[in-house]
Design an enzyme around this catalytic site. Sequence first.
Site, mmCIF file in Angstrom:
data_model
loop_
_atom_site.group_PDB
_atom_site.id
_atom_site.type_symbol
_atom_site.label_atom_id
_atom_site.label_comp_id
_atom_site.label_asym_id
_atom_site.label_seq_id
_atom_site.Cartn_x
_atom_site.Cartn_y
_atom_site.Cartn_z
ATOM 1 N N CYS A 365 0.739 -1.143 0.139
ATOM 2 C CA CYS A 365 -0.099 0.103 -0.073
ATOM 3 C C CYS A 365 0.945 1.099 -0.136
ATOM 4 O O CYS A 365 1.279 1.567 1.004
ATOM 5 C CB CYS A 365 -0.921 0.083 1.312
ATOM 6 S SG CYS A 365 -1.958 1.468 1.715
ATOM 7 N N CYS A 368 -0.386 4.229 2.043
ATOM 8 C CA CYS A 368 -0.168 4.171 3.619
ATOM 9 C C CYS A 368 1.260 4.470 4.072
ATOM 10 O O CYS A 368 1.626 4.882 4.856
ATOM 11 C CB CYS A 368 -0.580 2.740 4.101
ATOM 12 S SG CYS A 368 -2.528 2.284 3.530
ATOM 13 N N ASP A 369 2.019 3.553 3.458
ATOM 14 C CA ASP A 369 3.544 3.480 3.601
ATOM 15 C C ASP A 369 4.556 4.235 2.856
ATOM 16 O O ASP A 369 5.740 4.537 3.610
ATOM 17 C CB ASP A 369 3.804 2.008 3.555
ATOM 18 C CG ASP A 369 2.960 1.102 4.427
ATOM 19 O OD1 ASP A 369 2.475 1.532 5.382
ATOM 20 O OD2 ASP A 369 2.820 -0.096 4.054
#
Length: 541
Positions: A365, A368-369
């Site tokens: 992701c 997200c990261d």
Amino acid sequence: MPNGLQMDESTKQAMLEQAQAQLASVFQNMNNDISLVLFTSPGKNDLFSEGSRQVIRAIREMTPKIDLREYDLSHELAQKWNVEHAPTILFDPEHYNIRWLGAPMGEEGRCFVETLIMMGYRETNLNEESMKVLQKIQSPRDVKIFVSPSCPYCPQQVVNAVKAAIEKPDMVSLEIIDIQANPELADRYSAQSVPMTFANEKMIAQGAQSEELFMVSLEKMEQQTIFIPESDAELIETDLLIVGGGPAGLTAGIYAVRSGMQTAVVERGPLGGQIATTPIVENYPGFTQVGGKTLVDIMVNHALQYVQIFQGEDVLDVHPGTPIEIKTSRRKFLAKALLLATGASHSHLEVPGETRLSGRGVSYCSTCDGPLFKGKKVVIVGGGDSAVTEALHLYNIGVSVTLIHRRDSLRAQEYLTKILFQNKIPVLWNTEVQEIRGDERVKEILLFNSKTKETSTLETDGVFIAVGYTPAVELAKKLGLELTSDGYIKKDSRHRTNIPGIYSAGDVEGGYKQIVTAAGQGSEAAMTIFEDLINPYWTKK
Ligand SMILES: Cc1cc2nc3c(=O)[nH]c(=O)nc-3n(C[C@H](O)[C@H](O)[C@H](O)COP(=O)(O)OP(=O)(O)OC[C@H]3O[C@@H](n4cnc5c(N)ncnc54)[C@H](O)[C@@H]3O)c2cc1C
């Protein structure tokens, strides 16, 4: 400026004002005052300190019930409460042990407000099952959750932990740690994927969990994946139960209720399905460009006008019949029809090191990261739309990214490929990742060139994997639904499966995997179900 846009802006403004007024009234009716204590240290994380002040100031403008005191990190109170980082916000430190390291901005703003409301009302709405588990905890739990403002999964996990810390202040303490304001702490805990939860220095969860799973993980001090309620779950009878809160399920919910069917949607993870992890959507009609999370919010708000949504609830078992019996991690449903809109999830590379280093440099992701890798070097593996979209997202947020593809041409849309090349993002063609290496975190990858037959290593800080999807057909298999040769649910042109009363829609059916097609299939399936419930097709056969 076109008329449509003006309308849009004024509607948005009106909605914002309405939301602010509602929020102010919620704060106003709180039965307890809340004291917030902010510790700052000029010259250290000033941007985050100012962000915290602004967020708190905006809330204080709505209510006098929230009080703010600010001290320098060198103040004796910092020592009294063991505050070491700036900025740190303490929530009502005389009663609770909840602190925020960083600024509650972006996705985190929402759960900051939720925390204040829960404290103000001394009411967490923790469900009965979760409360039972929480009550079992008889020794202290020092919880740390690493979050980032751009992570759509983080608020769910933070809210779970806040509920635990409010309900059991004698046992549960909580630190919410923004990795952008505290990179050294993220580094110390090797928290390279958010949300990541620790209790007493032990990792107990990677990713967001349902409320019950969080409590069980906290009680057992290790990540749990299944929650089995101790007592008979509550029973809900409905015409249609939809499994999956992605675009297919949400659209089906809207159409079903509008047709007159009593309908519920059950979603085990964050609402929106795959869109929740999509950085930017540029092909959904009506929006030239919209953030995935924004589109989710719009869809969910729309769906909530009609349909009841049960989030954080996993559908575990289905018994076909009249009615169909559906068992979730929280309760039982009896439904006349069932729609499986369970979507798809990321496929894995299945190479050594991938599972071990997941969350330690291996990620699925980029939304997200990605921010964790700003200024660092990563690779993205894959050659389709997702791989190219995610490569462009990483590039745009300042990550040095190389695309690795096992063939000599990309499968992505031409438009996306063009931008990739325009930005001169390097591509390693005919290259396969054979191993991901590193002790505590990703250090390098072993590559194999299928043309030259040579192997080589490449140093990298992160490996983002975007190599396609696996349809979520566990339930379908359990039920004995027929699948296609590719493993998707087999259905007729009206989304009926081989079992009467059970239908499918969206990515789980295969074919084009797009938001607009999933939404279209969801609406078609709902209309078919409505017609079939009035005039059952299987009795006509
Ligand atoms: C990175 C990325 C970028 C993308 N970009 C675009 C784009 O730009 N444009 C576009 O049109 N499409 C894009 N897509 C594809 C698009 O998001 C999907 O086609 C769409 O979300 C499919 O919708 P769905 O409702 O069928 O399934 P999903 O979105 O997968 O939703 C299914 C839901 O069902 C839930 N579920 C599964 N099993 C259970 C169970 N047992 N109990 C409870 N809940 C369950 C899952 O948690 C999930 O939330 C992208 C996808 C990704 C991953």
